[in-house]
Design a protein around this motif. Structure first.
Motif, mmCIF file in Angstrom:
data_model
loop_
_atom_site.group_PDB
_atom_site.id
_atom_site.type_symbol
_atom_site.label_atom_id
_atom_site.label_comp_id
_atom_site.label_asym_id
_atom_site.label_seq_id
_atom_site.Cartn_x
_atom_site.Cartn_y
_atom_site.Cartn_z
ATOM 1 N N GLU A 74 0.815 -1.217 0.000
ATOM 2 C CA GLU A 74 0.000 0.000 0.000
ATOM 3 C C GLU A 74 0.853 1.274 0.000
ATOM 4 O O GLU A 74 0.327 2.363 -0.210
ATOM 5 C CB GLU A 74 -0.946 0.016 1.204
ATOM 6 N N GLN A 75 2.153 1.153 0.219
ATOM 7 C CA GLN A 75 3.033 2.321 0.216
ATOM 8 C C GLN A 75 3.853 2.432 -1.066
ATOM 9 O O GLN A 75 4.668 3.338 -1.205
ATOM 10 C CB GLN A 75 3.966 2.283 1.429
ATOM 11 N N ARG A 76 3.637 1.520 -1.994
ATOM 12 C CA ARG A 76 4.401 1.553 -3.235
ATOM 13 C C ARG A 76 3.765 2.528 -4.219
ATOM 14 O O ARG A 76 2.547 2.666 -4.276
ATOM 15 C CB ARG A 76 4.472 0.151 -3.855
ATOM 16 N N SER A 77 4.608 3.181 -4.992
ATOM 17 C CA SER A 77 4.095 4.127 -5.979
ATOM 18 C C SER A 77 3.299 3.415 -7.055
ATOM 19 O O SER A 77 3.693 2.344 -7.542
ATOM 20 C CB SER A 77 5.259 4.886 -6.628
ATOM 21 N N ALA A 78 2.181 4.022 -7.433
ATOM 22 C CA ALA A 78 1.362 3.462 -8.502
ATOM 23 C C ALA A 78 1.991 3.718 -9.863
ATOM 24 O O ALA A 78 1.696 3.018 -10.832
ATOM 25 C CB ALA A 78 -0.038 4.058 -8.454
ATOM 26 N N ALA A 79 2.839 4.740 -9.938
ATOM 27 C CA ALA A 79 3.478 5.088 -11.209
ATOM 28 C C ALA A 79 4.900 5.549 -10.950
ATOM 29 O O ALA A 79 5.182 6.189 -9.930
ATOM 30 C CB ALA A 79 2.685 6.181 -11.925
ATOM 31 N N VAL A 80 5.791 5.210 -11.868
ATOM 32 C CA VAL A 80 7.177 5.672 -11.816
ATOM 33 C C VAL A 80 7.452 6.404 -13.126
ATOM 34 O O VAL A 80 7.295 5.835 -14.203
ATOM 35 C CB VAL A 80 8.166 4.499 -11.637
ATOM 36 N N TRP A 81 7.831 7.663 -13.013
ATOM 37 C CA TRP A 81 8.157 8.476 -14.178
ATOM 38 C C TRP A 81 9.659 8.730 -14.168
ATOM 39 O O TRP A 81 10.249 8.966 -13.115
ATOM 40 C CB TRP A 81 7.416 9.818 -14.141
ATOM 41 N N SER A 82 10.272 8.711 -15.337
ATOM 42 C CA SER A 82 11.721 8.865 -15.421
ATOM 43 C C SER A 82 12.108 9.869 -16.501
ATOM 44 O O SER A 82 11.450 9.988 -17.538
ATOM 45 C CB SER A 82 12.387 7.517 -15.722
#
Length: 257
Positions: A74-82
């Protein structure tokens, strides 16, 4: 989901932004060596967009991934942008894969490093020796507003980051987002999200070096309103694993004078 007075659904905005500087790059190493040697030119192995992580940078990205693996679901990012630059993409890919995150990596050119134009590949000593008029103009204007010919000022970078933040707010179902980018951008996110002034962000830039593979976290529990800086420039995950903490500083003469 919260309801407005007319009972229509109200969409929650972002509640967390996790900012990551890429791991140490071959360009970082070359630039530091050039400055220490008093050289005018940085012998980078490729154009800026194609510079890869150093061996230490890969270790740092893997250590970051092992930290991510410990995050509860529940603490993980739903999206990773680079950033599209190779050193940032490699950091994002290694960290996400090692962390076992299911989030896809979205590439956005607005997260690229500041473009230096005519100053590209020159050390500060090189600018002073080869482009003395530009060196004087940079000192006069200060780092925030100085735009090298063919390049960007920090103020220019701020404009593209404001655009990116608006798009992030519109992403459905992504309340936590991780951004993998570059040191100047992390400072400029602070400028935007904390509502800092030019002197305030330049004071931070003059006294703080954003560490490779470090974490900076902003939170906004209600998904609206002002952002809170929860942590800045944290590298405990590297120290705890015995991975080198690398500090590659830029020009400390940032204030107008």
């Amino acid at each position: 989901m919260p309801q407005s007075d007319d009972q229509s659904p109200v969409r929650m905005g972002l509640t967390e932004l996790l900012l990551v500087r890429h791991g140490e790059s071959q360009g970082n190493v070359a630039a530091t060596m050039a400055r220490q040697a008093g050289a005018h030119v940085i012998e980078v192995p490729a154009r800026d967009a194609d510079v890869e992580l150093s061996a230490t940078g890969r270790e740092q990205a893997l250590a970051l991934g092992r930290l991510f693996a410990d995050y509860p679901e529940e603490q993980r990012s739903a999206a990773v942008w680079s950033s599209p630059y190779v050193r940032a993409r490699q950091t994002a890919e290694l960290a996400v894969k090692t962390g076992g995150w299911q989030a896809g990596i979205l590439i956005d050119e607005r997260l690229r490093d500041r473009e230096l134009g005519i100053l590209d590949m020159l050390t500060s000593a090189g600018v002073e020796a080869r482009l003395p008029e530009e060196a004087a103009r940079r000192r006069w204007l200060g780092k925030f507003y100085y735009r090298p010919p063919g390049g960007e000022s920090w103020a220019d970078v701020v404009l593209r980051l404001r655009s990116l933040l608006l798009d992030l707010e519109r992403q459905p179902g992504a309340d936590r987002v991780t951004l993998v980018c570059h040191d100047a951008l992390i400072l400029l996110f602070r400028y935007i999200l904390e509502g800092l002034t030019e002197p305030e962000i330049l004071d931070i830039a003059a006294t703080s070096t954003v560490l490779n593979a470090s974490l900076t976290r902003f939170v906004r529990p209600d998904g609206a309103g002002p952002w809170i800086l929860e942590s800045f420039n944290m590298a405990d995950h590297l120290v705890s694993e015995g991975v080198p903490v690398t500090e590659h500083a830029g020009d400390a003469n940032v204030h107008p004078r």
